[in-house]
Design a protein around this motif. Sequence first.
Motif, PDB file in Angstrom:
ATOM      1  N   SER A 154       0.828  -1.207   0.000  1.00  0.00           N
ATOM      2  CA  SER A 154       0.000   0.000   0.000  1.00  0.00           C
ATOM      3  C   SER A 154       0.862   1.257   0.000  1.00  0.00           C
ATOM      4  O   SER A 154       0.548   2.246  -0.678  1.00  0.00           O
ATOM      5  CB  SER A 154      -0.914  -0.007   1.233  1.00  0.00           C
ATOM      6  N   ASN A 158      -8.900 -12.641   0.026  1.00  0.00           N
ATOM      7  CA  ASN A 158      -9.580 -11.345  -0.158  1.00  0.00           C
ATOM      8  C   ASN A 158      -8.682 -10.129   0.023  1.00  0.00           C
ATOM      9  O   ASN A 158      -9.167  -9.044   0.352  1.00  0.00           O
ATOM     10  CB  ASN A 158     -10.774 -11.233   0.799  1.00  0.00           C
ATOM     11  N   ASN A 162      -1.278  -7.069  -6.708  1.00  0.00           N
ATOM     12  CA  ASN A 162      -2.312  -8.108  -6.797  1.00  0.00           C
ATOM     13  C   ASN A 162      -1.744  -9.440  -7.261  1.00  0.00           C
ATOM     14  O   ASN A 162      -2.199 -10.508  -6.839  1.00  0.00           O
ATOM     15  CB  ASN A 162      -3.428  -7.642  -7.729  1.00  0.00           C
ATOM     16  N   ARG A 181      -6.511  -7.632  -1.978  1.00  0.00           N
ATOM     17  CA  ARG A 181      -6.106  -7.117  -3.276  1.00  0.00           C
ATOM     18  C   ARG A 181      -6.528  -5.657  -3.364  1.00  0.00           C
ATOM     19  O   ARG A 181      -7.392  -5.196  -2.603  1.00  0.00           O
ATOM     20  CB  ARG A 181      -6.698  -7.943  -4.421  1.00  0.00           C
ATOM     21  N   PHE A 182      -5.937  -4.946  -4.288  1.00  0.00           N
ATOM     22  CA  PHE A 182      -6.291  -3.559  -4.510  1.00  0.00           C
ATOM     23  C   PHE A 182      -7.343  -3.480  -5.606  1.00  0.00           C
ATOM     24  O   PHE A 182      -7.201  -4.111  -6.658  1.00  0.00           O
ATOM     25  CB  PHE A 182      -5.053  -2.742  -4.905  1.00  0.00           C
ATOM     26  N   LYS A 183      -8.405  -2.709  -5.351  1.00  0.00           N
ATOM     27  CA  LYS A 183      -9.499  -2.595  -6.308  1.00  0.00           C
ATOM     28  C   LYS A 183      -9.270  -1.420  -7.250  1.00  0.00           C
ATOM     29  O   LYS A 183      -8.357  -0.626  -7.074  1.00  0.00           O
ATOM     30  CB  LYS A 183     -10.828  -2.427  -5.570  1.00  0.00           C
ATOM     31  N   ASN A 184     -10.158  -1.359  -8.248  1.00  0.00           N
ATOM     32  CA  ASN A 184     -10.141  -0.264  -9.219  1.00  0.00           C
ATOM     33  C   ASN A 184      -8.793  -0.144  -9.933  1.00  0.00           C
ATOM     34  O   ASN A 184      -8.302   0.952 -10.196  1.00  0.00           O
ATOM     35  CB  ASN A 184     -10.473   1.075  -8.534  1.00  0.00           C
ATOM     36  N   VAL A 185      -8.192  -1.297 -10.199  1.00  0.00           N
ATOM     37  CA  VAL A 185      -6.935  -1.289 -10.947  1.00  0.00           C
ATOM     38  C   VAL A 185      -7.242  -1.041 -12.414  1.00  0.00           C
ATOM     39  O   VAL A 185      -8.094  -1.706 -13.007  1.00  0.00           O
ATOM     40  CB  VAL A 185      -6.184  -2.625 -10.781  1.00  0.00           C
ATOM     41  N   ASN A 208      -1.309  -3.648 -10.055  1.00  0.00           N
ATOM     42  CA  ASN A 208      -1.356  -4.972 -10.667  1.00  0.00           C
ATOM     43  C   ASN A 208      -0.225  -5.852 -10.139  1.00  0.00           C
ATOM     44  O   ASN A 208      -0.399  -7.055  -9.935  1.00  0.00           O
ATOM     45  CB  ASN A 208      -1.263  -4.849 -12.191  1.00  0.00           C
TER      46      ASN A 208
END
Length: 274
Positions: free
Chosen positions: A78, A124, A96, A126-130, A93
């Motif tokens: 992060s 669960n 992830n 992971r980073f969203k909105n990649v 990416n």
Amino acid sequence: ADAVLGLVEPTAVKISEAFTIYRTKICAVDLKGKSENRIKNWTKVKRRAVNNFVAICGDLPMSEIDRSHAKQVFDWWSRRVNPTDGSKPLHANSANKDFTNLRILYEKFWSYQGDETRENPFRNLRFKNVVYKDIPPFSPDWIEAKILEPHIFDSLNDEARCIIYALIETGCRPSEIANLQPEHIVLDHEIPHLQIRPQAKRQLKSKSANRDIPLLGVSLQAIRQFPNGFPRYREKANSLSATLSKAFRTKGLFPTEDHRIYSIRHSFEKRMLE
């Protein structure tokens, strides 16, 4: 070595040793038939995830890895995906991929040990909105005016130059052209064509990749120069990619920073769709 031979209790196997078991035993069948280069790339990405974990949390036994360690990895990524110190952010990416590879390693290792119900600490995360950038195609005008400019590739060796031309009217992947075997180049036929087939040490990317491709135009002329294939780049996809990319960058043949050699394939696809 003791871990791989089954002489160490599963609870005492460190994550680095678990990765060796995963690569040499659990996934051995899945890797069979892949080229040396593909195996190297497959291993590199997954080993990076393990190395990052070890750098952050230490080379822990698999039985001691819990959610707190997974959160440490998440926090570490992060800070790099959303830096506050003005440094260049890394792509989410990559983060992830690390979480996916650690999650799969943990799951496969304990399943292999007979403990399929163990809760996965990397679940669960992971980073969203990649945002994934698509590789844009070259426009037909760009190919005709720039890439097909006479003598533009005179500084390249003959095989690399002809591989570029072979890509334009076939839509092949560069590795498919580089790894052609003589028996899969059919020039003495009413319709000259290439046969893209799996080989002993090289699987195809998908079932639909097994196909026959008619040769015409500049691609036919290029293949006629090398009717037995391109031995210089056979099983050397990375070397080919580096050579072609450097030539395109040096000569200003990429319209944007997002364009790649693969843009030739996407251009062919777009023309076929149109």
